[in-house]
Scaffold this motif. Structure first.
Motif, PDB file in Angstrom:
ATOM      1  N   LEU A 129     -50.559  77.387 -17.729  1.00 37.23           N
ATOM      2  CA  LEU A 129     -50.995  75.750 -17.830  1.00 37.23           C
ATOM      3  C   LEU A 129     -50.378  75.027 -16.826  1.00 37.23           C
ATOM      4  CD1 LEU A 129     -49.414  75.853 -21.640  1.00 37.23           C
ATOM      5  CD2 LEU A 129     -51.893  75.925 -21.278  1.00 37.23           C
TER       6      LEU A 129
ATOM      7  N   TRP B 219     -41.877  68.070 -19.701  1.00 39.46           N
ATOM      8  CA  TRP B 219     -42.900  69.014 -20.090  1.00 39.46           C
ATOM      9  C   TRP B 219     -42.275  69.150 -22.256  1.00 39.46           C
ATOM     10  CZ3 TRP B 219     -40.158  74.476 -20.803  1.00 39.46           C
ATOM     11  CH2 TRP B 219     -40.899  75.513 -21.523  1.00 39.46           C
TER      12      TRP B 219
ATOM     13  N   ASP C 199     -45.571  70.809 -26.001  1.00 41.19           N
ATOM     14  CA  ASP C 199     -46.301  71.742 -25.762  1.00 41.19           C
ATOM     15  C   ASP C 199     -46.785  71.972 -26.898  1.00 41.19           C
ATOM     16  OD1 ASP C 199     -46.383  73.866 -24.246  1.00 41.19           O
ATOM     17  OD2 ASP C 199     -45.091  75.086 -24.794  1.00 41.19           O
TER      18      ASP C 199
ATOM     19  N   SER D 101     -49.293  68.747 -27.170  1.00 42.72           N
ATOM     20  CA  SER D 101     -50.063  67.466 -26.654  1.00 42.72           C
ATOM     21  C   SER D 101     -50.067  66.654 -27.684  1.00 42.72           C
ATOM     22  CB  SER D 101     -51.322  68.325 -26.829  1.00 42.72           C
ATOM     23  OG  SER D 101     -52.709  68.292 -27.695  1.00 42.72           O
TER      24      SER D 101
ATOM     25  N   LYS E 190     -52.809  65.457 -20.512  1.00 41.51           N
ATOM     26  CA  LYS E 190     -51.616  66.061 -20.698  1.00 41.51           C
ATOM     27  C   LYS E 190     -51.574  67.377 -20.509  1.00 41.51           C
ATOM     28  CE  LYS E 190     -51.299  63.668 -24.855  1.00 41.51           C
ATOM     29  NZ  LYS E 190     -51.081  63.129 -26.322  1.00 41.51           N
TER      30      LYS E 190
ATOM     31  N   CYS F 158     -50.114  69.912 -20.656  1.00 49.24           N
ATOM     32  CA  CYS F 158     -49.649  71.057 -21.185  1.00 49.24           C
ATOM     33  C   CYS F 158     -50.634  71.449 -22.334  1.00 49.24           C
ATOM     34  CB  CYS F 158     -48.217  71.339 -22.339  1.00 49.24           C
ATOM     35  SG  CYS F 158     -49.374  70.485 -23.680  1.00 49.24           S
ATOM     36  N   THR F 159     -51.764  71.153 -22.384  1.00 51.39           N
ATOM     37  CA  THR F 159     -53.033  71.015 -22.811  1.00 51.39           C
ATOM     38  C   THR F 159     -54.056  71.751 -21.129  1.00 51.39           C
ATOM     39  OG1 THR F 159     -52.196  69.720 -24.362  1.00 51.39           O
ATOM     40  CG2 THR F 159     -54.344  70.677 -24.954  1.00 51.39           C
ATOM     41  N   MET F 160     -53.697  71.510 -20.241  1.00 56.17           N
ATOM     42  CA  MET F 160     -55.067  71.970 -19.444  1.00 56.17           C
ATOM     43  C   MET F 160     -54.330  73.498 -18.781  1.00 56.17           C
ATOM     44  SD  MET F 160     -56.361  69.340 -16.755  1.00 56.17           S
ATOM     45  CE  MET F 160     -57.720  69.820 -17.329  1.00 56.17           C
TER      46      MET F 160
END
Lengths: 290, 167
Positions: B21, B37, B40, B42, B57, B59-61
């Motif tokens: 991530l 972080w 986790d 979004s 965000k 953590c979501t890419m």
């Protein structure tokens, strides 16, 4: 730490390339656009693809909003933030801005896409309802060409659509009909949350009389468009007429009790939000016609 | 796989697992631990960075998805040794308590002010509505961003703590 299972990553260079990759890789491949539904599902192992095909580079092919020939065409890779900002869309289909203002949160809207939302087909997802209300057509592209399907054909149920394994949703078409207006009303508990319930409405008026109306619901277990023609078509808009349509929406819903509310409360919302959306849409239709 | 991107103006290239991530790539691979972080999922927004000029965000890419793109993190807010007005605003107006949400809040605030230089309190609250301050210090965060809006062009040669005090 939540991370997805291992997978192979491929980046598509064109729509045709994406489709060729999907054909070659088969059922273990998934398309990723904004990724804001798919990646959380992969972290939870609710989705576990072996291959990811990233289509984010296809902005030129799939990132447009055009008005032509009596319809609006929107590329599947248009992001929520762009749908929200587009003034043409807001004027033609105010339901889109109504809905987009309340989808997830502003940062998520920067990346999530129209196509991703529709293809995820989450029963609590707003744009499916918007497209149902607007009688959208979905263009699905595969190696043998394109096919155009209605929303009734596209949405097959929670998390299931008409898009095949080696196909891509590439475009959404919204017909422009004179005398029309639309609205979306939603209740959610807080920013970023899924809706408790929502209602999307499109109405068409001629000389103060309703000639057509479409009502669709979000997150309340209703199937397809609610048939409100008996009470709305031919009627002069009034609070009584709206209430009768709201009662039909309430009756068409089949919600379940969960942490967002009881079934009874959601059924009430389905009706009340339909009344509010109708009120708003009719007001817009009357104020835009001289 | 090899991924190459520009981070705060510098091109970086690393060999990564495709499932890495972006938040972990920035923190663990590049050592840029300013980006935090959190949830986790979004929801909380402590991991917000810019990718091609849009807050995301991280953590979501996937890091792979940021390949070929330009990433800006909180470490990239400072220019030539001068803190960004947003950073100074958070110092001036006590915009942080534990500080965990601060990097994400500041990245969203910078983007907001670049697109809307004079936001109302309501517009600021809308802009940060996808981010959570677990200390619930939203009032001072909003005040910090308003401070930045009114001090965009002022110099930060003197640090806020010493401003006005005899040298």
């Amino acid at each position: 730490m939540q991370v997805p299972s291992p997978f192979e990553y491929e980046r598509a260079q064109s729509v045709q390339h994406a489709i060729a990759l999907l054909e070659r890789l088969g059922e273990d491949a998934r398309v990723v656009a904004g990724g804001h539904s798919l990646l959380p599902m992969m972290k939870l192992r609710l989705a576990d693809p072996e291959y990811l095909v990233d289509i984010n580079d296809l902005r030129e092919e799939l990132g447009y909003i055009t008005v032509e020939g009596g319809e609006v065409r929107i590329g599947a890779l248009v992001r929520h933030a762009d749908l929200l900002a587009d003034e043409n869309l807001a004027a033609l289909f105010p339901i889109i801005r109504d809905a987009e203002r309340l989808i997830a949160d502003p940062v998520v809207r920067n990346w999530g896409t129209l196509g991703g939302s529709l293809c995820q087909a989450d029963p609590s997802e707003d744009l499916t309802t918007v497209c149902e209300a607007l009688d959208a057509q979905c263009v699905i592209t595969g190696s043998s060409g394109q096919r155009v399907v209605s929303m009734a054909e596209f949405y097959r149920g929670p998390y299931e659509t008409a898009v095949g394994e080696a196909e891509l949703l590439t475009e959404v078409r919204l017909p422009i009909r004179p005398g029309g207006a639309s609205a979306y009303q939603k209740v959610k508990r807080r920013a970023g949350d899924w809706p408790v319930a929502a209602s999307g409405v499109a109405v068409w008026l001629d000389g103060g009389t309703v000639t057509d109306a479409r009502v669709a619901l979000t997150a309340v277990g209703a199937e397809g468009v609610v048939d409100v023609s008996d009470v709305l078509v031919g009627a002069t808009p009034s609070e009584e007429v709206f209430a009768a349509a709201g009662a039909l929406a309430s009756a068409a819903s089949a919600p379940v009790t969960d942490s967002r509310g009881s079934a009874e409360y959601k059924r009430h919302l389905a009706g009340e939000l339909t009344v509010r959306a109708l009120r708003s849409a009719v007001e817009r239709a009357l104020s835009s016609t001289p | 796989m090899q991924v190459t991107m520009t981070v705060n103006g510098t091109e970086v290239s690393r060999d990564i697992e495709p499932r890495t991530l972006l938040v972990h790539f920035l923190r663990d691979t590049l050592g840029l631990t300013g980006t935090h972080w959190g949830c986790d999922t979004s929801n909380c927004g402590v991991c917000v960075v810019w990718v091609d000029e849009r807050p995301v965000k991280s953590c979501t890419m996937l890091a792979a998805m940021a390949g070929g793109k330009s990433v800006r993190t909180v470490e990239g807010l400072e220019r030539d040794g001068e803190l960004d007005p947003v950073q100074r605003g958070f110092m001036e107006c006590h915009g942080l308590q534990c500080g965990y949400c601060t990097p994400g809040m500041m990245m969203t605030a910078r983007w907001l002010l670049d697109h809307n230089p004079d936001p109302t309190e309501g517009e600021i609250r809308e802009a940060i509505s996808g981010q959570i301050c677990r200390c619930t210090g939203y009032s001072t965060i909003v005040r910090s961003i308003r401070w930045a809006a009114t001090h965009e062009n002022s110099s930060s040669i003197e640090s806020p703590e010493t401003a006005g005090s005899p040298s």
